[in-house]
Design an enzyme around this catalytic site. Structure first.
Site, PDB file in Angstrom:
ATOM      1  N   HIS A   1     -33.895  -2.941  25.805  1.00  0.00           N
ATOM      2  CA  HIS A   1     -32.860  -3.828  25.244  1.00  0.00           C
ATOM      3  C   HIS A   1     -31.651  -3.060  24.742  1.00  0.00           C
ATOM      4  O   HIS A   1     -30.753  -3.642  24.162  1.00  0.00           O
ATOM      5  CB  HIS A   1     -33.413  -4.655  24.085  1.00  0.00           C
ATOM      6  CG  HIS A   1     -34.711  -5.346  24.370  1.00  0.00           C
ATOM      7  ND1 HIS A   1     -35.939  -4.755  24.154  1.00  0.00           N
ATOM      8  CD2 HIS A   1     -34.975  -6.580  24.875  1.00  0.00           C
ATOM      9  CE1 HIS A   1     -36.911  -5.590  24.484  1.00  0.00           C
ATOM     10  NE2 HIS A   1     -36.357  -6.703  24.945  1.00  0.00           N
TER      11      HIS A   1
ATOM     12  N   ASP B   1     -62.572  33.972  27.820  1.00  0.00           N
ATOM     13  CA  ASP B   1     -63.437  34.212  28.972  1.00  0.00           C
ATOM     14  C   ASP B   1     -62.866  35.198  29.990  1.00  0.00           C
ATOM     15  O   ASP B   1     -62.155  34.820  30.918  1.00  0.00           O
ATOM     16  CB  ASP B   1     -63.734  32.863  29.652  1.00  0.00           C
ATOM     17  CG  ASP B   1     -64.851  32.965  30.683  1.00  0.00           C
ATOM     18  OD1 ASP B   1     -65.145  34.091  31.151  1.00  0.00           O
ATOM     19  OD2 ASP B   1     -65.422  31.919  31.027  1.00  0.00           O
TER      20      ASP B   1
ATOM     21  N   HIS C   1     -65.668  35.413  33.530  1.00  0.00           N
ATOM     22  CA  HIS C   1     -65.716  34.657  34.795  1.00  0.00           C
ATOM     23  C   HIS C   1     -64.971  35.353  35.927  1.00  0.00           C
ATOM     24  O   HIS C   1     -65.201  35.047  37.095  1.00  0.00           O
ATOM     25  CB  HIS C   1     -65.114  33.258  34.603  1.00  0.00           C
ATOM     26  CG  HIS C   1     -63.618  33.225  34.576  1.00  0.00           C
ATOM     27  ND1 HIS C   1     -62.873  33.700  33.508  1.00  0.00           N
ATOM     28  CD2 HIS C   1     -62.702  32.797  35.494  1.00  0.00           C
ATOM     29  CE1 HIS C   1     -61.585  33.546  33.774  1.00  0.00           C
ATOM     30  NE2 HIS C   1     -61.448  33.011  34.965  1.00  0.00           N
TER      31      HIS C   1
ATOM     32  N   HIS D   1     -63.044  34.868  40.604  1.00  0.00           N
ATOM     33  CA  HIS D   1     -61.813  35.289  41.280  1.00  0.00           C
ATOM     34  C   HIS D   1     -62.012  36.396  42.313  1.00  0.00           C
ATOM     35  O   HIS D   1     -61.026  36.939  42.824  1.00  0.00           O
ATOM     36  CB  HIS D   1     -60.775  35.734  40.248  1.00  0.00           C
ATOM     37  CG  HIS D   1     -60.370  34.633  39.304  1.00  0.00           C
ATOM     38  ND1 HIS D   1     -59.914  33.420  39.738  1.00  0.00           N
ATOM     39  CD2 HIS D   1     -60.376  34.567  37.949  1.00  0.00           C
ATOM     40  CE1 HIS D   1     -59.648  32.653  38.685  1.00  0.00           C
ATOM     41  NE2 HIS D   1     -59.926  33.324  37.596  1.00  0.00           N
TER      42      HIS D   1
ATOM     43  N   ASP E   1     -59.929  28.589  39.151  1.00  0.00           N
ATOM     44  CA  ASP E   1     -60.263  28.003  37.845  1.00  0.00           C
ATOM     45  C   ASP E   1     -60.332  26.485  37.938  1.00  0.00           C
ATOM     46  O   ASP E   1     -61.208  25.849  37.354  1.00  0.00           O
ATOM     47  CB  ASP E   1     -59.204  28.394  36.802  1.00  0.00           C
ATOM     48  CG  ASP E   1     -59.257  29.873  36.466  1.00  0.00           C
ATOM     49  OD1 ASP E   1     -60.366  30.442  36.439  1.00  0.00           O
ATOM     50  OD2 ASP E   1     -58.189  30.466  36.241  1.00  0.00           O
TER      51      ASP E   1
END
Ligand code: FES
Ligand code: FE2
Length: 433
Positions: free
Chosen positions: A102, A202, A205, A210, A354
């Site tokens: 408006h 982390d 991992h 990877h 990931d």
């Protein structure tokens, strides 16, 4: 809703229901995202008067705006008439913000300044000063990073950050940085905590997750694994729910993935960097994965900063930026930009690794039995040290889950409704101070 007292982060036991419970998620918006300092923007995104970006604090849309006097303010992007988004652009420059429903108009500070057909529609009954957008009451500019909080009681930002500053400052002080214009934004079907915790804690991992990515762009296994999972000395830090895992670079300017232009430039500014952050810190702390609680993360060597915006218990929106040195020549900045695109972006070789783990876990959690089966987060428990290896605060080997436990401890303290004064006291006790 699950019983929060059954969670025992300090004992390294986590209930997976915290990643999927709808009621808990609503509480999280209020008690975590409503109470903490949240990353809003980098000042390079707001170069002049009227520059703005739209972002989120949890699920609340906010506008972050450069004022006439240079200050930065933020307010809820919600019109006070019927709640329409005041501004629907992601970023740009404005003299004022006009709601597209408006036409109520707000100035750069979020004050309501104009209402269409006001005299006929409202006679003289509308007190415009009472109907401005809801302001973010506290904003801080920390070395170019803009953070805000809805909470009047949260500690000052510098205390909230605590000794995490030791790990953040080398990134911000080593050279002046700016964001490459434009963010990569994408949706992942997983809870935001998987990502925030991983960036805090982390390093474990990388060798598995990877390995194939490393091999895809380094021909020999040795280089691939040294980039994917740096061997040698490294430490993990936690305080106030934040986490950093840093590993020592073998030599200054060790930037294998960024190529020769970046390496040469790094070497050319070595003396300046050592002067600004110290030789030890330039080698020890720069290569790192990090989260400032709750959802702002960066990779020091990876040159990416990002926010994990929650989108329900089972989804998040990632906003990622490449940060580059302001003073570097164009080819160096370009090398940084391209490298983050092929490593940590929606199509990046590491990022996609990931982004496969997290939704997979989330899918398993659709199971009734799976949601009741506790996770182990006990790596390195009991082996924390204080002020070791020339690093301040509580650290552990980089392969540990000390920072994950710290992250969930802070989350837990907020979620059970502790006041900030109690949380700060409890943290001091845990730090042994
Ligand atoms: S909702 Fe914004 S002017 Fe009506
Ligand atoms: Fe990763």
């Amino acid at each position: 809703m699950i019983d929060l007292s059954s969670l025992k982060p300090s004992e390294g036991v986590i209930s997976p229901a915290i990643y999927s419970d709808r009621d808990l998620y609503q509480l999280e918006l209020e008690r975590v995202f409503g109470q903490c300092w949240l990353f809003l923007a980098h000042e390079s995104q707001l170069p002049k008067t009227g520059s703005f970006v739209q972002t989120y604090m949890g699920e609340d849309p906010v506008l972050v705006v450069r004022q006439k006097n240079g200050a930065i303010k933020a307010f809820l992007n919600q019109c006070r008439h019927r709640g329409m988004r005041i501004c629907r652009s992601d970023e740009g420059t404005r003299k004022a913000f006009v709601c597209s429903y408006h036409g109520w108009a707000y100035n750069l500070a979020g004050d309501l300044v104009d209402v269409p057909q006001e005299s006929r529609a409202y006679r003289k009954n509308l007190e415009k000063s009472r109907w401005g957008a809801t302001k973010v009451p506290r904003i801080v500019n920390y070395k170019g990073l803009i953070f805000g909080t809805w909470s009047e009681e949260a500690p000052e930002f510098i205390d909230y950050l605590g000794r995490m500053a030791f790990y953040l400052d080398p990134i911000l002080d080593r050279f002046d940085i700016e964001f490459v214009p434009g963010a990569s934004k994408w949706v992942i079907d997983c809870n935001w905590k998987f990502a925030a915790e991983q960036f805090a804690s982390d390093m474990y991992h990388t060798a598995t997750t990877h390995a194939s990515a490393g091999l895809a762009f380094f021909e020999d296994l040795e280089t691939a694994s040294s980039v994917s999972a740096p061997a040698g000395e490294g430490r993990q830090f936690t305080e106030n729910g934040h986490g950093s895992g840093a590993w020592w670079l073998p030599s200054y300017g060790h930037t294998v993935v960024f190529g020769p232009a970046v390496s040469a430039w790094q070497v050319s500014i070595r003396d300046k960097v050592f002067e600004r952050v110290g030789e030890e810190r330039a080698l020890k702390v720069f290569a790192s994965h990090n989260t400032v609680f709750p959802n702002f993360s960066w990779l020091g060597q990876g040159h990416t900063m990002r926010v994990w915006h929650p989108r329900g218990p089972e989804q998040m929106e990632v906003w990622a930026w490449t940060f580059v040195p302001k003073e570097a020549p164009e080819d160096v900045r370009d090398a940084y930009r391209k490298t983050t695109q092929y490593t940590f972006s929606p199509a990046g070789v590491y990022e996609t690794d990931d982004g496969e783990n997290w939704p997979e876990i989330q899918t398993v959690l659709r199971g009734w039995k799976a949601r009741q089966t506790a996770f182990n987060m006990q790596m390195g428990m009991g082996f924390e040290e204080r002020n070791a290896y020339g690093l301040p605060g509580v650290t552990n080997d980089v392969l540990s889950e000390t920072a994950a436990r710290g992250f969930y401890q802070r989350w837990h303290d907020l979620m059970v409704g502790k006041r900030w004064t109690e949380i700060v006291e409890a943290d001091k006790e845990r730090q042994g101070e």
